[in-house]
Design an enzyme around this catalytic site. Structure first.
Site, short mmCIF file in Angstrom:
data_model
loop_
_atom_site.label_atom_id
_atom_site.label_comp_id
_atom_site.label_asym_id
_atom_site.label_seq_id
_atom_site.Cartn_x
_atom_site.Cartn_y
_atom_site.Cartn_z
CD GLU A 1 22.58 33.42 56.66
OE1 GLU A 1 23.26 33.78 55.68
OE2 GLU A 1 23.32 33.69 57.83
CB SER A 2 20.36 30.40 51.18
OG SER A 2 19.86 29.33 51.59
#
Length: 481
Positions: free
Chosen positions: A333-334
């Protein structure tokens, strides 16, 4: 060289309708009028012409079928059956390949039958648009149907660059094994079993090789680290990051890693040192991306870091989630960038949308919630793990389905599951997800989780077991965002 009708059809199949209309307007007036009608009302044109189609009208008919198949594959298949005798083998490959492709993307059970009508010219007929996708989706439709003969035949019809993709090497091996050629299957698995990505792991398991971490590289020495600390380009990249100019920072950093090192890429040892410099500078995503480039020396603690471990384990444990899965998801995700914000508005380590954060805060009784706190690591992990638990419960505790739901929303995986004609392996479910981003996301998150489990538990892992089996189930309603 494309004929005008073939060009218009190719534009339609690439969803470039405005350009297709402009190209059609350049045809002779009578043909331009006919093409305009087809682009607006393909079913009406086919109804008018299907019983008295002339040879000259075959190209317009192929355009009409192509246009109709995008939105109504079943209607296109009915017309194609009526017109089938007017087509030669190449034209049948074009028509039925397009219809099968559109049906496969929509996860329709008739896709394999319609592909089969096109014969061995599907995906390879002269004038085929999006040929690679036509063939890839024929394989995916066959996987859902359990038709291993079609899987094998389609992959063996693929052009070499496409057939050499690890996905199709693996599924070719599975098809060979299922159709009575185990030795040939083993040769296919061996081609990719040393790769560290999703299909490399699955191929290794087919060969009876458990998933273990490669030997750990020697720690970076002070002498190796010093040139990275003095590297003007890497220091410029860090300055860009401090200014919030991440794209500029990435360009500078990647140039230093891949090009500027005396005209070539850094060695493995240099990249491990650059990754260590990134870690010490607090730029974890660059540590991961740099360490991932090594080819012979590996540091999986760099590739799969576990920052905020106490918090992750606390919040994951509180809702009964496996921390290694949560880490696998955060990494995708990040890349552990705490203040990252997506173009859609998702925020923080677990990339929560504002509406989702508010919903979960309300459901979990978080009285002090404020949208301004979503990027706060503690708040983001608490809400993100709670939401992942909700999604997992909504999808009967299946991690692959829940991973897809975290990316695409809970409703879509339920619909994809409901369309299954039979229970399938988790790997087949993942490969046949119709959204490119979500398909890639599920593979990477589940693969990440395996490596985190290997790091945390220091024992062999099974990706195949983690993926499990996905059985069909009617799609119910949900209130999850």
């Amino acid at each position: 060289r494309l004929s005008p009708w073939t060009r218009v059809r190719a534009l339609v199949e690439h969803n470039q309708f405005a350009t297709a209309r402009r190209a059609a307007s350049a045809l002779p007036p009578a043909e331009a009028m006919q093409a305009a009608q087809i682009l607006e009302q393909p079913a009406r044109w086919l109804t008018t012409h299907e019983r008295r189609l002339t040879r000259e009208q075959v190209p317009p008919a192929l355009l009409a079928l192509s246009r109709l198949a995008r939105d109504e594959p079943r209607a296109a298949a009915r017309f194609a059956s009526s017109l089938n005798l007017h087509f030669d083998a190449e034209q049948r490959g074009l028509a039925w390949g397009r219809i099968g492709h559109m049906a496969a993307v929509k996860l329709m059970p008739e896709a394999t039958e319609w592909y089969r009508h096109g014969g061995d010219r599907v995906g390879v007929a002269v004038g085929t648009a999006r040929a690679d996708e036509v063939l890839e989706w024929q394989v995916r439709a066959a996987l859902r149907a359990g038709d291993w003969k079609m899987v094998r035949a389609t992959i063996e019809r693929m052009p070499r660059p496409l057939a050499d993709d690890p996905a199709w090497i693996y599924w070719h091996g599975r098809a060979l094994a299922a159709t009575g050629s185990p030795e040939a299957a083993a040769m296919q698995y061996a081609r990719i079993a040393d790769r560290l990505e999703f299909y490399g792991k699955l191929a290794a398991e087919e060969l009876g090789r458990p998933i273990v971490l490669p030997p750990q590289a020697a720690p970076v020495s002070a002498a190796e680290l010093a040139p990275m600390q003095a590297n003007d380009g890497l220091r410029r990249a860090l300055a860009f990051y401090r200014l919030g100019l991440r794209i500029d920072g990435h360009r500078e950093w990647n140039w230093q890693i891949g090009v500027a090192n005396e005209g070539g890429r850094m060695t493995d040892r240099q990249m491990l040192a650059a990754a260590e410099f990134a870690r010490r500078s607090g730029v974890i995503d660059r540590m991961i991306s740099t360490s991932e480039r090594t080819r012979e020396q590996f540091d999986f603690a760099q590739r799969f870091p576990a920052p905020h471990r106490e918090l992750v384990e606390r919040y994951a444990g509180a809702v009964g989630l496996e921390p290694t899965w949560v880490y696998g998801l955060i990494r995708q995700e990040s890349r552990f960038i705490e203040d990252i914000r997506s173009s859609a508005g998702a925020q923080g380590l677990m990339q929560l949308m504002p509406a989702t954060a508010r919903y979960v805060a309300r459901r979990t009784g978080m009285d002090d919630f404020s949208p301004r706190r979503v990027n706060d690591v503690d708040v983001n992990l608490r809400l993100g793990t709670s939401y992942l638990r909700m999604v997992l419960d909504d999808l009967d505790g299946h991690p692959a389905l829940a991973t897809a739901a975290y990316n695409a929303g809970p409703g879509r995986p339920r619909a994809w599951r409901a369309s299954l004609p039979r229970a399938v392996e988790g790997a087949i479910f993942a490969e046949t997800i119709p959204f490119n981003e979500t398909r890639d996301y599920v593979k990477k998150v589940m693969s990440n989780a395996v490596y985190y489990a290997a790091l945390f538990d220091d024992q062999a892992q099974s990706l195949k077991a983690r993926l499990g089996v996905v059985a069909p189930k009617a799609a119910g309603s949900t209130q999850l965002p």
